[in-house]
Design a protein around this motif. Structure first.
Motif, PDB file in Angstrom:
ATOM      1  N   ILE A  76       0.863  -1.728  -0.404  1.00  0.00           N
ATOM      2  CA  ILE A  76       0.083  -0.135   0.233  1.00  0.00           C
ATOM      3  C   ILE A  76       0.927   0.923   0.478  1.00  0.00           C
ATOM      4  O   ILE A  76       1.554   1.605   0.838  1.00  0.00           O
ATOM      5  N   ILE A  77       0.373   1.707  -0.488  1.00  0.00           N
ATOM      6  CA  ILE A  77       2.194   3.245  -1.029  1.00  0.00           C
ATOM      7  C   ILE A  77       0.978   4.793  -1.490  1.00  0.00           C
ATOM      8  O   ILE A  77       0.126   4.310  -1.783  1.00  0.00           O
ATOM      9  N   PHE A  78       1.657   5.412  -1.053  1.00  0.00           N
ATOM     10  CA  PHE A  78       1.251   6.536  -1.254  1.00  0.00           C
ATOM     11  C   PHE A  78       2.879   6.859  -2.145  1.00  0.00           C
ATOM     12  O   PHE A  78       3.399   6.859  -1.472  1.00  0.00           O
ATOM     13  N   ILE A  87      -1.997   0.785  -4.901  1.00  0.00           N
ATOM     14  CA  ILE A  87      -1.559  -0.867  -4.434  1.00  0.00           C
ATOM     15  C   ILE A  87      -0.699  -1.222  -5.438  1.00  0.00           C
ATOM     16  O   ILE A  87      -1.089  -1.295  -6.763  1.00  0.00           O
ATOM     17  N   TRP A  88      -0.085  -2.327  -4.760  1.00  0.00           N
ATOM     18  CA  TRP A  88       0.678  -2.724  -5.883  1.00  0.00           C
ATOM     19  C   TRP A  88       1.381  -4.223  -5.597  1.00  0.00           C
ATOM     20  O   TRP A  88       1.411  -5.149  -4.031  1.00  0.00           O
ATOM     21  N   ALA A 111      -9.372  -3.957 -15.966  1.00  0.00           N
ATOM     22  CA  ALA A 111      -8.647  -2.544 -16.321  1.00  0.00           C
ATOM     23  C   ALA A 111      -7.889  -1.833 -15.604  1.00  0.00           C
ATOM     24  O   ALA A 111      -7.161  -0.547 -16.091  1.00  0.00           O
ATOM     25  N   HIS A 112      -8.460  -2.006 -14.544  1.00  0.00           N
ATOM     26  CA  HIS A 112      -7.725  -0.877 -13.757  1.00  0.00           C
ATOM     27  C   HIS A 112      -6.498  -0.848 -13.376  1.00  0.00           C
ATOM     28  O   HIS A 112      -6.014  -0.183 -12.807  1.00  0.00           O
ATOM     29  N   GLU A 124       0.423  -2.981 -10.764  1.00  0.00           N
ATOM     30  CA  GLU A 124       0.013  -1.710 -10.252  1.00  0.00           C
ATOM     31  C   GLU A 124      -0.782  -1.387  -9.950  1.00  0.00           C
ATOM     32  O   GLU A 124      -2.533  -1.665 -11.012  1.00  0.00           O
ATOM     33  N   TRP A 125      -1.746  -0.366  -9.425  1.00  0.00           N
ATOM     34  CA  TRP A 125      -3.687   0.006  -9.441  1.00  0.00           C
ATOM     35  C   TRP A 125      -2.845   1.171  -8.314  1.00  0.00           C
ATOM     36  O   TRP A 125      -3.206   1.399  -7.489  1.00  0.00           O
TER      37      TRP A 125
END
Length: 166
Positions: A76-78, A87-88, A111-112, A124-125
């Motif tokens: 979970i990334i900023f 989110i990766w 698709a996201h 990645e999303w």
């Protein structure tokens, strides 16, 4: 690209206004709060350590029994540069990353999702671009729901191919 010396006065001005330090601390505090929320509400998630990064990425990882068995985790990334929550899917090491990157070519996910743009990701999303920091409850809800969707998508793909969760 400016040299460090040439960019220092701009950096100093930003630090002196106090805004950059205040906002950065707010992001760190929120990410720690999000980690606690997910840990406390979802006992099935195994939380990794928190990394505040160097004004590039602030992140923490989480895993499940199923992901851990495959040496995978969600991160979970900023992303500070893009001002986005992401989110990766990541592997425990480069060998695992490489193995699953090869599998991604064969899979149909939502698709996201986007293919890896970073050496430490498999998939990645970008969940929230330019989030509303005045409404952190909505950000938390969106991130929590997105983690569930990501895990469900991985699980669905695994049902089609029993030997892997993707």
């Amino acid at each position: 690209m400016k040299s460090m010396h040439d960019g220092f006065s701009e950096y100093q001005n930003l630090v002196q206004t106090g805004d950059i330090a205040r906002v950065y601390k707010g992001i760190i505090d929120y990410m720690q709060s999000l980690r606690r929320h997910l840990r406390d509400k979802h006992r099935e998630y195994k939380m990794g350590s928190f990394n505040q990064g160097t004004m590039d990425f602030t992140y923490f990882s989480l895993s499940t029994k199923e992901l851990k068995a495959e040496q995978l985790k969600l991160v979970i990334i900023f992303n500070h540069q893009k001002a986005s929550f992401e989110i990766w899917l990541a592997g425990q090491n480069k060998q695992v990353q490489k193995q699953y990157l090869a599998l991604m070519d064969e899979k149909e996910l939502g698709a996201h999702y986007r293919a890896s743009t970073h050496p430490h990701s498999i998939l990645e999303w970008e969940v929230l671009k330019s989030p509303n920091f005045n409404d952190l409850d909505t950000v938390t809800t969106k991130m929590e729901q997105s983690v569930k969707v990501f895990l469900q998508d991985l699980s669905k793909n695994g049902d089609q191919q029993k030997e892997r969760p993707l």
